[in-house]
Structure formats: C-alpha cells, structure tokens
Design a protein around this motif. Sequence first.
Motif, short mmCIF file in Angstrom:
data_model
loop_
_atom_site.label_atom_id
_atom_site.label_comp_id
_atom_site.label_asym_id
_atom_site.label_seq_id
_atom_site.Cartn_x
_atom_site.Cartn_y
_atom_site.Cartn_z
N GLU A 1 2.80 -38.76 -13.73
CA GLU A 1 3.51 -39.07 -12.48
C GLU A 1 4.55 -38.00 -12.15
O GLU A 1 4.78 -37.70 -10.98
CB GLU A 1 4.18 -40.45 -12.58
N HIS A 2 5.17 -37.42 -13.16
CA HIS A 2 6.16 -36.36 -12.93
C HIS A 2 5.48 -35.12 -12.34
O HIS A 2 6.01 -34.49 -11.43
CB HIS A 2 6.86 -36.02 -14.25
N ILE A 3 4.31 -34.79 -12.84
CA ILE A 3 3.57 -33.64 -12.31
C ILE A 3 3.15 -33.89 -10.88
O ILE A 3 3.31 -33.03 -10.00
CB ILE A 3 2.34 -33.33 -13.19
N LYS A 4 2.63 -35.09 -10.60
CA LYS A 4 2.23 -35.44 -9.23
C LYS A 4 3.43 -35.40 -8.29
O LYS A 4 3.32 -34.90 -7.16
CB LYS A 4 1.60 -36.83 -9.20
N ALA A 5 4.58 -35.92 -8.73
CA ALA A 5 5.77 -35.92 -7.90
C ALA A 5 6.23 -34.50 -7.57
O ALA A 5 6.66 -34.22 -6.45
CB ALA A 5 6.90 -36.69 -8.59
N THR A 6 6.11 -33.60 -8.52
CA THR A 6 6.49 -32.21 -8.29
C THR A 6 5.55 -31.56 -7.27
O THR A 6 5.99 -30.82 -6.39
CB THR A 6 6.49 -31.41 -9.61
N LEU A 7 4.26 -31.86 -7.36
CA LEU A 7 3.30 -31.34 -6.37
C LEU A 7 3.55 -31.92 -4.98
O LEU A 7 3.43 -31.21 -3.98
CB LEU A 7 1.87 -31.62 -6.81
N LEU A 8 3.91 -33.19 -4.92
CA LEU A 8 4.22 -33.80 -3.62
C LEU A 8 5.48 -33.19 -3.02
O LEU A 8 5.57 -33.02 -1.80
CB LEU A 8 4.36 -35.31 -3.77
N ARG A 9 6.45 -32.85 -3.88
CA ARG A 9 7.66 -32.18 -3.40
C ARG A 9 7.31 -30.80 -2.84
O ARG A 9 7.84 -30.38 -1.81
CB ARG A 9 8.69 -32.07 -4.53
N TYR A 10 6.38 -30.09 -3.49
CA TYR A 10 5.92 -28.80 -2.99
C TYR A 10 5.28 -28.96 -1.61
O TYR A 10 5.57 -28.20 -0.69
CB TYR A 10 4.92 -28.19 -3.98
N ARG A 11 4.42 -29.98 -1.47
CA ARG A 11 3.75 -30.21 -0.19
C ARG A 11 4.77 -30.55 0.89
O ARG A 11 4.67 -30.07 2.02
CB ARG A 11 2.72 -31.33 -0.34
N GLU A 12 5.78 -31.34 0.55
CA GLU A 12 6.82 -31.71 1.50
C GLU A 12 7.64 -30.48 1.93
O GLU A 12 7.97 -30.31 3.11
CB GLU A 12 7.73 -32.75 0.87
N PHE B 1 -1.08 -26.31 1.00
CA PHE B 1 -1.58 -27.27 0.02
C PHE B 1 -2.85 -27.91 0.56
O PHE B 1 -2.84 -29.04 1.06
CB PHE B 1 -0.51 -28.33 -0.27
N PRO B 2 -3.97 -27.19 0.48
CA PRO B 2 -5.22 -27.68 1.07
C PRO B 2 -6.00 -28.62 0.15
O PRO B 2 -7.22 -28.47 -0.04
CB PRO B 2 -5.99 -26.38 1.33
N TYR B 3 -5.32 -29.58 -0.44
CA TYR B 3 -5.94 -30.48 -1.41
C TYR B 3 -5.47 -31.91 -1.19
O TYR B 3 -4.41 -32.14 -0.60
CB TYR B 3 -5.54 -30.08 -2.85
N THR B 4 -6.24 -32.83 -1.71
CA THR B 4 -5.80 -34.20 -1.89
C THR B 4 -5.70 -34.44 -3.39
O THR B 4 -6.46 -33.86 -4.17
CB THR B 4 -6.78 -35.22 -1.28
N ILE B 5 -4.76 -35.27 -3.80
CA ILE B 5 -4.57 -35.57 -5.22
C ILE B 5 -5.42 -36.78 -5.55
O ILE B 5 -5.22 -37.86 -5.01
CB ILE B 5 -3.09 -35.83 -5.54
N GLU B 6 -6.40 -36.58 -6.44
CA GLU B 6 -7.34 -37.64 -6.83
C GLU B 6 -7.11 -37.99 -8.29
O GLU B 6 -6.96 -37.10 -9.13
CB GLU B 6 -8.79 -37.16 -6.65
N SER B 7 -7.11 -39.27 -8.60
CA SER B 7 -6.92 -39.71 -9.98
C SER B 7 -8.24 -39.71 -10.72
O SER B 7 -9.30 -39.94 -10.14
CB SER B 7 -6.33 -41.12 -10.01
N SER B 8 -8.15 -39.49 -12.03
CA SER B 8 -9.33 -39.60 -12.88
C SER B 8 -9.40 -41.04 -13.39
O SER B 8 -8.46 -41.80 -13.26
CB SER B 8 -9.25 -38.62 -14.05
N GLY B 9 -10.47 -41.39 -14.00
CA GLY B 9 -10.63 -42.75 -14.49
C GLY B 9 -9.78 -43.08 -15.70
O GLY B 9 -9.37 -44.21 -15.90
N ASP B 10 -9.47 -42.08 -16.53
CA ASP B 10 -8.77 -42.37 -17.79
C ASP B 10 -7.26 -42.15 -17.74
O ASP B 10 -6.58 -42.37 -18.72
CB ASP B 10 -9.38 -41.57 -18.92
N GLU B 11 -6.72 -41.70 -16.61
CA GLU B 11 -5.29 -41.50 -16.44
C GLU B 11 -4.67 -40.50 -17.40
O GLU B 11 -3.48 -40.54 -17.67
CB GLU B 11 -4.53 -42.84 -16.51
N ARG B 12 -5.48 -39.60 -17.96
CA ARG B 12 -4.94 -38.51 -18.79
C ARG B 12 -4.79 -37.24 -17.97
O ARG B 12 -4.09 -36.33 -18.38
CB ARG B 12 -5.83 -38.24 -19.99
N TRP B 13 -5.45 -37.16 -16.85
CA TRP B 13 -5.40 -35.99 -15.99
C TRP B 13 -5.73 -36.42 -14.57
O TRP B 13 -6.13 -37.55 -14.32
CB TRP B 13 -6.36 -34.90 -16.48
N PHE B 14 -5.54 -35.52 -13.63
CA PHE B 14 -5.93 -35.74 -12.24
C PHE B 14 -6.48 -34.44 -11.72
O PHE B 14 -6.39 -33.39 -12.37
CB PHE B 14 -4.76 -36.25 -11.40
#
Length: 138
Positions: A21-32, A50-63
């Motif tokens: 979640e911390h990594i995702k939040a940092t990427l969202l801050r970059y996009r903002e 930021f030409p991407y969407t953030i997609e979750s993986s099934g095991d929640e160890r990576w995205f």
Amino acid sequence: MSQSAYIKLVKGSQDQELTLEHIKATLLRYREQTARTGEQLGWDYAEAAFPYTIESSGDERWFYLKGINVHYKHIIMGPSTSTSVGGDQVPCIQVVLPEEATHGDKAKANELCRYLAKSLAAELTMFNGRTVYYNPRK
C-alpha cells in the motif's frame, strides 16, 4: 528475459520497511503531482506522465502497472528483500520488466524508479546494473 531494478532502503533512508500500500500510495502521489503540473501548463500531462492503471495481483505480494495505450504493456512492482554491500538483508522494492515490455515501459520504469528512490531517500540499482545513491552518505 525479464529485467529487474531494486530500490533498497539502506541506512539513512526515510523509511525502514515497505508495504504494498505504501508503494501504491507513492505512485498515486506521483500521478497527482504530474496532473497538477499539467493543469498549470494547460495540457493533459497526467496521462503522458503515468500511462498506466494500477492492477492488483491475486496473491497481494505484488501488483502491476497495465499500459493504457499501445506504447506501454506492463511493469511489475512489489516489496522484497535484497543484500546490501555489507551482506545484510535490507527491504527493497523490486521493479520487473517482463519479456513483453516495450521500450516505453523501460523508459517509464527508469523514471518511476528514480522518483521512488528519491522520495524514499534510497539506493537505486537500475536495470543496467548501475547504482544511484539518493540516501545521505557519509
């Protein structure tokens, strides 16, 4: 063959542990931040920066970041551990370019790695093996 870059939280880094979640939040801050830059310029810069969407993986160890146009495919990110120069295990963010990644993915991954490393005051080992130090060193 896939390529990996590592953003290592070494001594002197702002944080000493990472979560997904911390990594995702940092990427969202970059996009903002890039969206605000685009507003000031009167241009839709957020989609180009930021030409991407953030997609979750099934095991929640990576995205993964899924490209929104034909120039970008995938970038995979997740927390991991890596060996530092002293031989200690340190937390890191592993950024993986899969085999089907484009040149645009690699350029954008380099840019995102630099942003993440700078915002975390971390050590960045890039895809080509070179190391960039954003942490305060004595």
